[in-house]
Design a protein around this motif. Structure first.
Motif, PDB file in Angstrom:
ATOM      1  N   UNK A 121     -16.974  19.242   1.226  1.00 56.99           N
ATOM      2  CA  UNK A 121     -18.198  19.084   0.294  1.00 56.99           C
ATOM      3  C   UNK A 121     -18.920  20.431   0.012  1.00 56.99           C
ATOM      4  N   UNK A 122     -18.858  21.625   1.000  1.00 53.37           N
ATOM      5  CA  UNK A 122     -19.400  22.636   0.028  1.00 53.37           C
ATOM      6  C   UNK A 122     -18.853  23.087  -1.113  1.00 53.37           C
ATOM      7  N   UNK A 123     -17.379  23.457  -1.502  1.00 54.21           N
ATOM      8  CA  UNK A 123     -16.887  22.868  -2.741  1.00 54.21           C
ATOM      9  C   UNK A 123     -17.475  22.653  -4.182  1.00 54.21           C
ATOM     10  N   UNK A 124     -17.377  21.244  -3.615  1.00 50.92           N
ATOM     11  CA  UNK A 124     -17.929  20.105  -4.711  1.00 50.92           C
ATOM     12  C   UNK A 124     -19.421  20.268  -4.223  1.00 50.92           C
ATOM     13  N   UNK A 125     -20.327  20.890  -4.045  1.00 53.33           N
ATOM     14  CA  UNK A 125     -21.519  20.469  -4.007  1.00 53.33           C
ATOM     15  C   UNK A 125     -21.533  21.473  -4.968  1.00 53.33           C
ATOM     16  N   UNK A 126     -20.972  23.071  -5.254  1.00 55.47           N
ATOM     17  CA  UNK A 126     -21.257  24.282  -6.242  1.00 55.47           C
ATOM     18  C   UNK A 126     -20.917  23.347  -7.586  1.00 55.47           C
ATOM     19  N   UNK A 127     -19.792  22.752  -7.479  1.00 54.55           N
ATOM     20  CA  UNK A 127     -19.965  21.856  -9.478  1.00 54.55           C
ATOM     21  C   UNK A 127     -20.657  21.290  -9.336  1.00 54.55           C
ATOM     22  N   UNK A 128     -21.007  19.748  -8.723  1.00 47.85           N
ATOM     23  CA  UNK A 128     -22.279  19.293  -8.793  1.00 47.85           C
ATOM     24  C   UNK A 128     -23.488  19.483  -9.258  1.00 47.85           C
ATOM     25  N   UNK A 129     -24.603  20.493  -8.872  1.00 44.38           N
ATOM     26  CA  UNK A 129     -25.308  21.387  -8.665  1.00 44.38           C
ATOM     27  C   UNK A 129     -24.935  22.289  -9.997  1.00 44.38           C
ATOM     28  N   UNK A 130     -23.780  22.545  -9.989  1.00 44.47           N
ATOM     29  CA  UNK A 130     -23.787  23.228 -11.776  1.00 44.47           C
ATOM     30  C   UNK A 130     -24.134  22.337 -13.396  1.00 44.47           C
TER      31      UNK A 130
ATOM     32  N   UNK B 261     -21.778  29.365 -13.780  1.00 48.67           N
ATOM     33  CA  UNK B 261     -21.731  29.473 -12.441  1.00 48.67           C
ATOM     34  C   UNK B 261     -21.040  29.116 -11.288  1.00 48.67           C
ATOM     35  N   UNK B 262     -20.152  27.892 -11.422  1.00 42.45           N
ATOM     36  CA  UNK B 262     -19.506  27.652 -10.757  1.00 42.45           C
ATOM     37  C   UNK B 262     -18.178  28.711 -10.004  1.00 42.45           C
ATOM     38  N   UNK B 263     -18.540  29.846 -11.132  1.00 40.75           N
ATOM     39  CA  UNK B 263     -17.269  30.658 -10.997  1.00 40.75           C
ATOM     40  C   UNK B 263     -18.020  31.688  -9.994  1.00 40.75           C
ATOM     41  N   UNK B 264     -19.310  32.205 -10.435  1.00 42.73           N
ATOM     42  CA  UNK B 264     -20.083  33.147 -10.228  1.00 42.73           C
ATOM     43  C   UNK B 264     -20.308  32.603  -8.693  1.00 42.73           C
TER      44      UNK B 264
ATOM     45  N   UNK C 110     -18.585  30.233  -6.722  1.00 43.79           N
ATOM     46  CA  UNK C 110     -17.232  31.009  -6.230  1.00 43.79           C
ATOM     47  C   UNK C 110     -16.841  32.084  -5.775  1.00 43.79           C
ATOM     48  N   UNK C 111     -17.096  32.971  -6.798  1.00 43.69           N
ATOM     49  CA  UNK C 111     -16.877  34.719  -6.427  1.00 43.69           C
ATOM     50  C   UNK C 111     -17.551  34.775  -4.998  1.00 43.69           C
ATOM     51  N   UNK C 112     -18.901  34.809  -5.183  1.00 38.82           N
ATOM     52  CA  UNK C 112     -19.984  34.508  -3.840  1.00 38.82           C
ATOM     53  C   UNK C 112     -19.460  34.118  -2.420  1.00 38.82           C
ATOM     54  N   UNK C 113     -19.262  32.962  -2.327  1.00 37.34           N
ATOM     55  CA  UNK C 113     -18.730  32.045  -1.546  1.00 37.34           C
ATOM     56  C   UNK C 113     -17.020  33.091  -1.409  1.00 37.34           C
ATOM     57  N   UNK C 114     -16.666  33.377  -1.963  1.00 39.66           N
ATOM     58  CA  UNK C 114     -15.333  33.812  -1.160  1.00 39.66           C
ATOM     59  C   UNK C 114     -15.362  35.575  -0.372  1.00 39.66           C
ATOM     60  N   UNK C 115     -16.844  36.482  -1.156  1.00 39.40           N
ATOM     61  CA  UNK C 115     -16.893  36.993  -0.788  1.00 39.40           C
ATOM     62  C   UNK C 115     -17.169  37.531   0.334  1.00 39.40           C
ATOM     63  N   UNK C 116     -18.862  36.171   0.665  1.00 42.82           N
ATOM     64  CA  UNK C 116     -19.408  36.379   2.027  1.00 42.82           C
ATOM     65  C   UNK C 116     -18.082  35.729   3.461  1.00 42.82           C
ATOM     66  N   UNK C 117     -17.525  34.672   2.801  1.00 39.82           N
ATOM     67  CA  UNK C 117     -15.903  34.926   3.647  1.00 39.82           C
ATOM     68  C   UNK C 117     -15.896  35.880   4.078  1.00 39.82           C
ATOM     69  N   UNK C 118     -15.349  36.376   2.880  1.00 40.89           N
ATOM     70  CA  UNK C 118     -14.216  38.053   3.718  1.00 40.89           C
ATOM     71  C   UNK C 118     -14.951  38.654   4.371  1.00 40.89           C
ATOM     72  N   UNK C 119     -16.246  39.157   3.970  1.00 40.29           N
ATOM     73  CA  UNK C 119     -17.447  39.601   4.569  1.00 40.29           C
ATOM     74  C   UNK C 119     -17.214  39.356   6.167  1.00 40.29           C
ATOM     75  N   UNK C 120     -17.094  38.283   6.238  1.00 39.04           N
ATOM     76  CA  UNK C 120     -17.689  37.482   8.113  1.00 39.04           C
ATOM     77  C   UNK C 120     -15.936  36.735   8.257  1.00 39.04           C
ATOM     78  N   UNK C 121     -15.868  38.117   8.824  1.00 40.99           N
ATOM     79  CA  UNK C 121     -14.822  37.867  10.133  1.00 40.99           C
ATOM     80  C   UNK C 121     -14.515  36.690  11.143  1.00 40.99           C
ATOM     81  N   UNK C 122     -13.497  36.087  11.022  1.00 42.46           N
ATOM     82  CA  UNK C 122     -13.520  34.139  11.735  1.00 42.46           C
ATOM     83  C   UNK C 122     -13.636  34.951  13.000  1.00 42.46           C
ATOM     84  N   UNK C 123     -13.003  35.987  13.632  1.00 44.36           N
ATOM     85  CA  UNK C 123     -13.432  36.233  15.435  1.00 44.36           C
ATOM     86  C   UNK C 123     -14.217  37.296  15.410  1.00 44.36           C
ATOM     87  N   UNK C 124     -15.762  37.107  16.092  1.00 44.63           N
ATOM     88  CA  UNK C 124     -15.804  38.671  16.461  1.00 44.63           C
ATOM     89  C   UNK C 124     -15.288  39.215  17.025  1.00 44.63           C
ATOM     90  N   UNK C 125     -15.445  40.274  16.376  1.00 43.17           N
ATOM     91  CA  UNK C 125     -15.034  41.658  17.208  1.00 43.17           C
ATOM     92  C   UNK C 125     -14.487  41.895  18.698  1.00 43.17           C
TER      93      UNK C 125
END
Length: 968
Positions: free
Chosen positions: A771-780, A874-877, A879-894
């Motif tokens: 749903x989060x990925x679909x929302x980017x396309x629909x809002x665009x 809009x979609x690529x921007x 998506x890129x920011x989302x991937x960047x946020x995903x990469x910057x925040x580790x899944x497991x707390x240190x």
């Protein structure tokens, strides 16, 4: 009482049930689980012509044929098995001086069959080590309970089999983050202290017990202070449930309690609540504590006691409420930003040049009629209110808010993964293995039918041969790894495909029906002679259509929930987990289409296929396709979204959730009162016991409805948020109530669920991510296609002479020569008849004086190109920011990652030290033995060897805590 199994003659002589309702009658052993069933005592009469009281065994056996029929031909293996069981049950009945042959009615035969199955099942439970206490059946018919207690030997055995992690004596320090994060955390804890629930906390939060899967060989390593309390009530009930699932009976080849409940042998099986949640008693229990600190609306401002929820209801339900709490917390910043965006629209509404031009009556924009013949020309300034209202949601700030919400969804999912990992660590779920699930009763039944068919068992052979074949078949079913193939499931798959397609078409048909209603009602109201009615046609049609659509959505939602369950059942999934995942996918697909179909229509299709003056697109010969309002479709999309979202939350999520369980409880109570005769039960205690009170409660049916309503809400918050910035605010207000509503339902209105260990929320996370990925396309597309953001941007920077928005309205309106209207479509008795030569309509088309009149203009193609370019950008921007946020925040707390590594090291060291101590003890004993007995080497070795091994007494208690050397 023999082995805690009570019969009717001794029940009256015994003490009444324990005052607490949680213990056996001896007030010592805890009731870990309860089985409930309705019984009906046999009311059969002697057969006609029976002159002597001599017992005959043939007649009763005939009465116990399946479904009660007395077949006179050769009995099949199934019937023969029932006959043998019936004869054996009747022969073993104690205290009957002369068993007389009885002709049993079909109802009596069915009851007798159920009774025999219950007796066999309960005997098997006793053989498994459980202890049983049963109510006497004193009435002709009624409700009876079987109470089950698991002794220490059974608990320890099953805990080892299930690999349940239990705390050891070893404790280690939890490393806390230092520096500025520690300071901020301390400040936050002090500020939120009034919001913390008043529940017992661990005395030393900086220390944690080292947990390890339970092992009887290493029992001396565990922190066992009291065997009765070492396993908490949730763990005890889970262990008993596992035994109930795998205990089988020969009758009907019932493989567990699930099959017996499906066959109505038992009505229910459930663990008990810890006691009353309210009352005059000062005794505090976990249920009462949860009610006071969590399940009341008066404590809505407090945090949830997640650890206590997990302890009482299990990890799966604990994870749901942890997820719901985090989702609600994340709605706070998005609500604040949404309010700011809305206020920005309110503040800038006076300075919005396009709406000013539209409202300025000096700009005489004469618009083409909205319908044929009965509609007149009209001034664009009459739609001033709509234009001003559209600016509240159609402004540059909504673009920023769409980007913000896309990143918000990504951050929410990332934060949930981190919280989930933290909870897994503290709840000892790290390294949790997938447990082998028991097959569902429906799967077993289908498998048995297939096996019988493959063995080609017929009733034409002798009874002995058939009887042997029956047992061979049952044995093969239990031992061979037989399974259903795709060909067995093909009818179910075909039905699924066809019915899901039909249900989707039904949804689209409902949307189409509402469209037809809007078109026909708008045309009918336009014929009205009342000026007020004609002027408010658009408002009336929109409001009534949205309400009708809401009612249709609510009705279809309930239908689709039942259909999805039925479709999943005919697929015959093997395990409950597979069943749940398939049910979730079907229900989500159907409810997603149902909830959003009308919103998709307004956002992307309404007003796109209208045509133009002189060449309109008609439906049903005379009804023109509906157009968007002069201010655009975004305002109508906002109305549609808000009413459906608020209506579903208010009616479905709250009123239905409160009212339906109460109604079901009332109906079940009335049914029980009507079916049970008014007889005095001498064994019944004056006050209802806990198992009586819990039986009245609604059974727990799973978390799917709870998750589903929140996932649909998550879609409303993210998918079309560009058109309704206040959606997160209304979702937040709903969820503040929803958390306490669900809490109250679990604590006060539902039977206690079986605890289920789970390390994540399963397939729901994948749906949220989708749903989060679909929302980017629909809002665009909403910003690019539905709103006027791109046309305004293009006009300001490409067509405006002074770089402002002056002249934008005139730029978006095309000309039409009224003399080219089709005959019979011109307005009758028009006030503008002699003045109007050209009318305006909203589109980018060539004027009538152009060589290519009424064709799409260059501005149309330029704007269309800009729309598509914006969608891609809009979609690529985002998506890129989302991937960047995903990469910057580790899944497991240190800190959690370090603690997990530390726990493994501490575990290895702990076991090595224990083994080293045992070896030292053995060596010292051998040395002492050598000094004491210089001669007799053989005896020394024997003694050392006997000491180095751990052996048990016949009762199962340990005579020595030493064990063989363990490889770590």
């Amino acid at each position: 009482i023999i082995n805690n199994y009570m019969d009717g003659t001794q029940g009256a002589a015994r003490d009444k049930a324990s005052p607490s309702g949680l213990l056996f009658r001896d007030s010592r052993r805890k009731v870990d689980y309860v089985l409930a069933y309705h019984y009906r005592r046999r009311l059969a009469q002697p057969s006609p012509g029976v002159a002597s009281p001599e017992p005959r065994h043939g007649s009763p056996s005939l009465a116990l044929v399946s479904n009660g029929s007395t077949g006179k031909g050769r009995a099949g293996p199934w019937q023969q098995q029932q006959q043998d069981d019936g004869q054996r049950g009747l022969q073993e009945c104690p205290g009957l001086p002369g068993l007389q042959a009885m002709e049993l009615s079909p109802l009596d035969a069915l009851e007798e069959e159920k009774r025999l199955q219950r007796e066999e099942y309960e005997r098997n439970l006793l053989e498994a080590g459980l202890e049983i206490e049963k109510d006497p059946e004193n009435k002709s018919q009624g409700l009876s309970f079987v109470r089950i207690h698991a002794p220490w030997q059974v608990l320890s055995r099953e805990a080892e089999l299930l690999k349940i992690k239990m705390p050891t004596k070893k404790m280690y320090e939890i490393k806390e983050e230092g520096g500025i994060l520690k300071t901020l955390n301390e400040i936050w804890c002090k500020l939120t202290e009034p919001l913390q629930p008043q529940v017992p906390q661990q005395e030393n939060t900086k220390m944690k017990n080292l947990s390890y899967p339970f092992s009887r060989e290493k029992i001396h390593l565990y922190n066992i202070k009291d065997k009765d309390t070492f396993f908490d009530s949730a763990t005890r009930s889970r262990i008993v449930r596992e035994i109930l699932k795998r205990t089988s009976t020969k009758a009907r080849n019932s493989m567990g309690i699930g099959t017996l409940i499906a066959n109505n042998v038992y009505d229910a099986a459930y663990p008990l609540h810890d006691g009353e949640y309210e009352g005059q008693s000062d005794d505090m229990n976990e249920r009462k504590l949860l009610y006071q600190e969590w399940a009341r609306y008066g404590v809505f401002y407090k945090f949830q006691p997640i650890d206590l929820i997990r302890k009482y209801f299990g990890e799966k339900i604990g994870l749901y409420f942890a997820w719901l709490g985090l989702y609600t917390e994340f709605l706070i910043p998005s609500s604040v930003v949404g309010i700011i965006v809305f206020l920005y629209g309110c503040i800038t509404i006076e300075s919005d040049i396009p709406s000013k031009e539209m409202c300025d009556q000096r700009n005489a924009f004469t618009m083409c009629p909205l319908c044929d013949k009965f509609c007149d020309y009209w001034n664009l300034s009459s739609a001033c209110a709509t234009a001003r209202a559209s600016h509240l949601f159609d402004n540059p700030a909504t673009v920023f808010f769409s980007i913000f919400m896309a990143l918000w969804a990504t951050m929410f999912l990332e934060q949930w993964k981190r919280l989930q990992m933290r909870l897994s660590y503290f709840w000892d779920l790290t390294g949790l293995e997938e447990e082998e699930e028991h097959p569902r009763p429906e799967y077993e039944t289908k498998l048995l039918q297939k096996k019988l068919k493959n063995k080609n068992i017929t009733t034409e052979n002798s009874n002995e041969f058939c009887h042997a074949c029956y047992f061979v078949c049952v044995f093969c079913l239990q031992n061979e790894k037989e399974k259903l193939t795709w060909s067995d499931r093909m009818p179910g798959y075909a039905a699924n495909f066809g019915l899901i397609l039909f249900m989707m078409m039904l949804t689209f048909s409902a949307v189409f029906g509402v469209i037809v209603y809007r078109i026909t009602t708008a045309a009918a109201l336009s014929f009205s002679t009342n000026e007020t009615t004609r002027s408010n046609v658009r408002v009336t049609v929109t409001a009534t259509a949205v309400i009708i659509n809401l009612v249709v959505v609510l009705i279809l939602d309930e239908i689709y929930g039942a259909v999805a369950k039925w479709l999943t059942e005919i697929e015959i999934p093997k395990t409950e987990k597979t069943f749940e995942e398939r049910l979730i996918l079907k229900a989500f697909l159907l409810k997603f289409v149902n909830s959003y179909a009308s919103i998709f229509y307004v956002a992307f299709f309404k007003g796109r296929f209208v045509g133009r003056p002189g060449r309109y697109v008609y439906m049903f010969e005379g009804y023109r396709m509906e157009e968007c309002a002069p201010g655009g479709c975004l305002m109508e999309l906002c109305i549609q979204l808000s009413i459906i979202m608020l209506g579903k939350q208010l009616i479905q999520n709250n009123l239905f959730e409160i009212g339906i369980p109460k109604l079901k409880k009332l109906l079940r109570k009335l049914k029980d009162e009507r079916t049970e005769p008014k007889e005095m039960d001498t064994n019944q205690s004056k006050d209802p016991q806990q198992w009586d009170l819990d039986y009245i409660l609604e059974p727990f049916t799973g978390l799917t409805p709870e998750y589903m309503e929140m996932i649909i809400q998550f879609g409303f918050v993210t998918l079309f948020v560009a058109s309704f910035p206040l959606a997160p605010l209304f979702a937040l207000l709903n969820n503040v109530i929803e958390v306490r509503l669900d809490a109250k339902k679990f604590v006060t209105e539902l039977r206690r669920p079986d605890t289920v260990r789970a390390k994540d929320i399963g397939i729901w996370y994948n749906i949220l991510s989708g749903i989060g990925k679909l929302s980017v396309i629909i809002n665009a597309f909403v910003i690019a296609v539905t709103s006027d953001f791109i046309p305004r941007l293009m006009y300001q920077y490409a067509y405006s002479q002074n770089g402002t928005m002056h002249g934008f309205i005139n730029h978006t309106l095309s000309y039409f020569n009224v003399s080219q209207l089709k005959a019979g479509t011109q307005p009758e008795n028009s006030l503008f008849a002699q003045e109007v030569s050209f009318c305006r309509f909203k589109d980018y088309r060539e004027p009538p004086w152009s060589p290519h009149q009424y064709e799409f203009s260059k501005q149309y193609w330029a704007v269309l190109s800009a729309r598509l370019a914006f969608v891609i950008l809009f979609q690529n921007l985002v998506m890129f920011l989302s991937v960047l946020v995903d990469w910057m925040i580790p899944d497991i707390p240190k800190d959690i990652s370090e603690q997990i590594k530390k726990e493994k090291t501490v575990l290895v060291d702990f076991f090595l030290k224990e083994e080293h101590k045992k070896l030292k003890l053995i060596e010292s004993f051998i040395a002492h033995d050598k000094r004491k007995h210089r001669s007799g080497t053989k005896s020394k070795r024997t003694r050392a060897a006997s000491f180095s091994q751990c052996h048990r007494s016949p009762k199962g208690s340990f005579t020595s805590f030493s064990s063989q050397h363990t490889v770590v």
